[in-house]
Enzyme design. Structure first.
Site, PDB file in Angstrom:
ATOM      1  CE  LYS A 135      32.955  10.309 -41.724  1.00  0.00           C
ATOM      2  NZ  LYS A 135      31.544  10.274 -41.354  1.00  0.00           N
TER       3      LYS A 135
ATOM      4  CD  GLN B 253      29.195  11.727 -38.908  1.00  0.00           C
ATOM      5  OE1 GLN B 253      30.000  11.929 -39.814  1.00  0.00           O
ATOM      6  NE2 GLN B 253      29.054  10.537 -38.353  1.00  0.00           N
TER       7      GLN B 253
ATOM      8  CG  ASP C 148      27.532   8.435 -45.823  1.00  0.00           C
ATOM      9  OD1 ASP C 148      28.609   7.809 -45.741  1.00  0.00           O
ATOM     10  OD2 ASP C 148      27.093   9.173 -44.915  1.00  0.00           O
TER      11      ASP C 148
END
Ligand code: NAD
Length: 297
Positions: free
Chosen positions: A54, A98, A121
């Site tokens: 990422k 994460q 997200d």
């Protein structure tokens, strides 16, 4: 094999190109560089790989990447303090924590402490509610990537029968909301669904997000249907090697489907591309600048 392969790798490269163009314009016209902060708690090897890739792709499209690697025993208070600081940092337009988090941390509490406008997200309860009511939101990356591929392949999805297998908050439920938003008739199937093969056979669009290697065989697929395989499963390939397979049995599904995403090279690459797209979208919204077209739901 009859199905057209939906090449997620190539499509993701195109999306990243669009993101890079928009980032360049934000810099030249407005003096703004979008920034994505990724927070990793602990040393889970798969999470470390995801976070590294990422960060690399964030930099490749011209954005700033801020990585925060915290010890596995980081306290909830320290993690929340970091998120509070990122929430107010004007250089940070997207925040991603994460998952999974170590067991002593409350994932819901942590995710819901992110500023919804920076929640790239799309897991914050406000964004879930906005998506569910058809309002502008941050959309979870994996289902957004699936939607983009479906729109690219079909144009309009209006009136199509879609079956989503899996009801997770990360993939299945938001995927169903997005398909509903594009006027599909949507069925969400799950582990308790009666006669799953029959349900799947009705679908013009099948999205499989289960996490069971090759569980959907070709004879569940309506001839000509589009199959989007979200599953990523590592299986034994003999001689102490492994390989990745999806939730659909690729060969038999590709015999009958009209189009299918491969694993790897389908949904996976689109997920990171959509994370970058969400970051540029969040940056534009934060600065009152026009959003890039076609990069959100
Ligand atoms: P999850 O475990 O949270 O949810 C799985 C869902 O499948 C559940 O809702 C369950 O009801 C359903 N299910 C389980 N067994 C079933 C059965 N026999 N029949 C029908 N439904 C059944 O998983 P998730 O986070 O949604 O992920 C699903 C898969 O997608 C996993 O393989 C994961 O690795 C993959 N994934 C891929 C990406 C990507 O970027 N490509 C992103 C997220 C998840």
């Amino acid at each position: 094999m009859g199905a057209q392969i939906i090449d997620g790798k190539a499509f993701a490269a195109k999306v990243r190109g669009q993101v890079a163009d928009h980032v360049a314009r934000l810099k030249s016209d407005h003096g703004i560089t979008p920034g994505l902060a990724v927070v990793l708690v602990g040393e889970d090897p798969a999470s470390q790989v995801y976070v590294r890739s990422k960060g690399k792709m964030t930099v490749e499209v011209g954005m700033n990447s801020y990585e925060h690697k915290l010890d596995p025993d980081t306290s909830e208070a320290d993690l929340l303090a970091l998120i509070a600081q990122l929430n107010t940092d004007p250089e940070v337009h997207g925040i991603l924590v994460q998952l999974p988090l170590p067991k002593h941390l409350d994932e819901d509490l942590v995710i819901n402490s992110i500023d919804p406008a920076k929640d790239v997200d799309g897991f914050h309860i406000s964004n879930v509610g906005l998506l569910g009511t058809g309002q502008k939101s941050m959309v979870p990356c994996t289902p957004l990537g699936c939607l983009m591929m479906l729109r690219e392949y079909h144009g309009s999805l209006s009136g199509m029968d879609a079956v989503v297998i899996g009801r997770s908050n990360i993939v299945g439920k938001p995927m169903a909301q997005l398909l509903l938003g594009d006027s599909c008739t949507v069925t969400i199937a799950h582990s308790r669904t009666r006669d799953l093969p029959d349900v799947v056979r009705r679908a013009d669009i099948v999205v499989a997000a289960v996490g069971r290697p090759e569980m959907v065989p070709g004879d569940w697929i309506k001839p000509g249907a589009t199959v989007i395989d979200v599953g990523i499963n590592r299986v034994d390939a003999g001689e102490s090697k492994t390989r990745l397979v999806g939730d659909c049995d690729y060969d038999s599904c590709a015999e009958v489907a009209g189009a299918i995403t491969p694993v790897p090279g389908g949904v996976g690459p689109m997920t990171i591309a959509c994370l970058l797209a969400n970051t540029v979208t969040a940056c534009c919204r934060a600065n009152g600048v026009a959003e890039p077209e076609g990069l959100t739901a």
